[in-house]
Write an enzyme that holds these catalytic residues in place. Structure first.
Site, PDB file in Angstrom:
ATOM      1  N   ASP A 117      -4.504  -0.727   2.136  1.00 34.26           N
ATOM      2  CA  ASP A 117      -4.219  -0.754   3.567  1.00 34.26           C
ATOM      3  C   ASP A 117      -2.710  -0.757   3.767  1.00 34.26           C
ATOM      4  O   ASP A 117      -2.031  -1.729   3.432  1.00 34.26           O
ATOM      5  CB  ASP A 117      -4.851  -2.002   4.195  1.00 34.26           C
ATOM      6  CG  ASP A 117      -4.824  -2.000   5.718  1.00 34.26           C
ATOM      7  OD1 ASP A 117      -3.841  -1.494   6.285  1.00 34.26           O
ATOM      8  OD2 ASP A 117      -5.780  -2.517   6.319  1.00 34.26           O
ATOM      9  N   HIS A 144      -6.560   1.594   5.787  1.00 30.02           N
ATOM     10  CA  HIS A 144      -6.752   0.764   6.977  1.00 30.02           C
ATOM     11  C   HIS A 144      -7.966   1.223   7.789  1.00 30.02           C
ATOM     12  O   HIS A 144      -8.773   0.409   8.228  1.00 30.02           O
ATOM     13  CB  HIS A 144      -5.493   0.820   7.832  1.00 30.02           C
ATOM     14  CG  HIS A 144      -5.501  -0.104   9.002  1.00 30.02           C
ATOM     15  ND1 HIS A 144      -5.601  -1.475   8.873  1.00 30.02           N
ATOM     16  CD2 HIS A 144      -5.414   0.139  10.349  1.00 30.02           C
ATOM     17  CE1 HIS A 144      -5.578  -2.046  10.064  1.00 30.02           C
ATOM     18  NE2 HIS A 144      -5.474  -1.093  10.984  1.00 30.02           N
ATOM     19  N   SER A 201      -8.651  -4.468  12.800  1.00 30.95           N
ATOM     20  CA  SER A 201      -7.213  -4.507  13.026  1.00 30.95           C
ATOM     21  C   SER A 201      -6.861  -5.444  14.183  1.00 30.95           C
ATOM     22  O   SER A 201      -7.168  -6.632  14.129  1.00 30.95           O
ATOM     23  CB  SER A 201      -6.703  -3.081  13.268  1.00 30.95           C
ATOM     24  OG  SER A 201      -5.306  -3.006  13.160  1.00 30.95           O
TER      25      SER A 201
END
Length: 276
Positions: free
Chosen positions: A227, A256, A97
């Site tokens: 995601d 995610h 991320s």
């Protein structure tokens, strides 16, 4: 606890486990978490004989709760300082991320010989926010909402996010793991509110396009097709086209936070890339 001190006096906490002669694997966490988010992967690669390193980004976890420097240039500079202090050579940098953005920004600036490969998992590059140049991005109002959640009641916001879209626990039939939710909350609340607030701009508005183009080592993109935090269509599926030596693997139905919810699968794919 081990820390390095950066040029502006910020103390960066880090873990450095395993043989110092082994190839290092460096893990970069997502927002608003800490190095602890990589516990599973740290243990996995340690057991496979690697040197494993993970740090708490400034303002996160056990590092200084900074009110300055909470942007990608400084994040990358902190990693440069960490790599120099630990004398990391031929390292493989893995980021999730926001941490994937940090990896891209760092690897594009790293000293020769410091980096062998990189992995971006559910990562924010090339750029998240919607604009005329990035029409498929998320509207700025999405990130304004995140900022409001942090500023107004982050304790509750840091319950809602992992309970909902981060791990896909809001999907029908999902098996909700309360321990994972509590651990996300624990990590988030360790960090500083100002740094977390500022980091929203860093992960959403930083344009990593030129970083991706500049990187000259093999890069693996891993991304969940479900995601809900960093939608794949405007992230990995664009980023792969910008890399000189990129490869991509996507996962139907994965969220995610798939490195936590599907650690056995992700770890195996990471190991195969590390060994390739």
């Amino acid at each position: 606890m081990p820390f390095i001190t950066t040029s502006d006096g910020t103390e960066i906490f880090y873990k450095d486990w395993g043989p110092k002669t082994a190839q290092p694997i460096v893990f970069h966490h997502g927002w608003p978490l800490s190095a602890d988010d990589w516990d599973n992967q740290m243990m996995f690669f340690l057991e496979h004989g690697y040197r494993v390193v993970a740090h708490d980004r400034r303002g996160h976890g056990r590092s200084t709760q900074t009110d300055i420097g909470n942007e990608m240039d400084t994040y990358a500079a902190d990693v440069i300082a960490l790599a120099a202090a630990l004398d990391l050579k031929g390292a493989i940098h893995i980021g999730h991320s926001t941490g994937g953005g940090e990896v891209a920004h760092y690897v594009a600036r790293a000293e020769p010989g410091r980096v062998a490969k990189a992995v971006l998992i559910g990562a924010v590059p090339p750029i998240m926010v919607k604009s005329d140049a990035n029409p498929g991005g998320l509207p700025i109002e999405v990130f304004d909402g995140i900022r409001a959640g942090v500023a107004n009641n982050r304790a509750q916001f840091y319950v809602d996010l992992p309970t909902g879209p981060f791990y896909g626990f809001n999907r029908e039939g999902a098996k909700i793991d309360q321990g994972v939710i509590h651990n996300w909350w624990r990590q988030g609340m360790m960090g500083g509110i100002k740094a977390h607030y500022d980091c929203v701009k860093a992960f959403s508005e930083t344009d990593f396009t030129e970083d991706l183009k500049k990187i000259d080592v093999p890069v693996l993109l891993l991304h969940g097709e479900d995601d809900q935090i960093v939608p794949i269509a405007d992230a990995a599926l664009i980023g792969i086209k910008l890399l000189k030596h990129g490869s991509i693997k996507t996962y139907p139905g994965f969220p995610h936070g798939m490195a936590t919810t599907h650690a056995d699968i992700i770890n195996a794919d990471l190991l195969a890339f590390v060994r390739s």
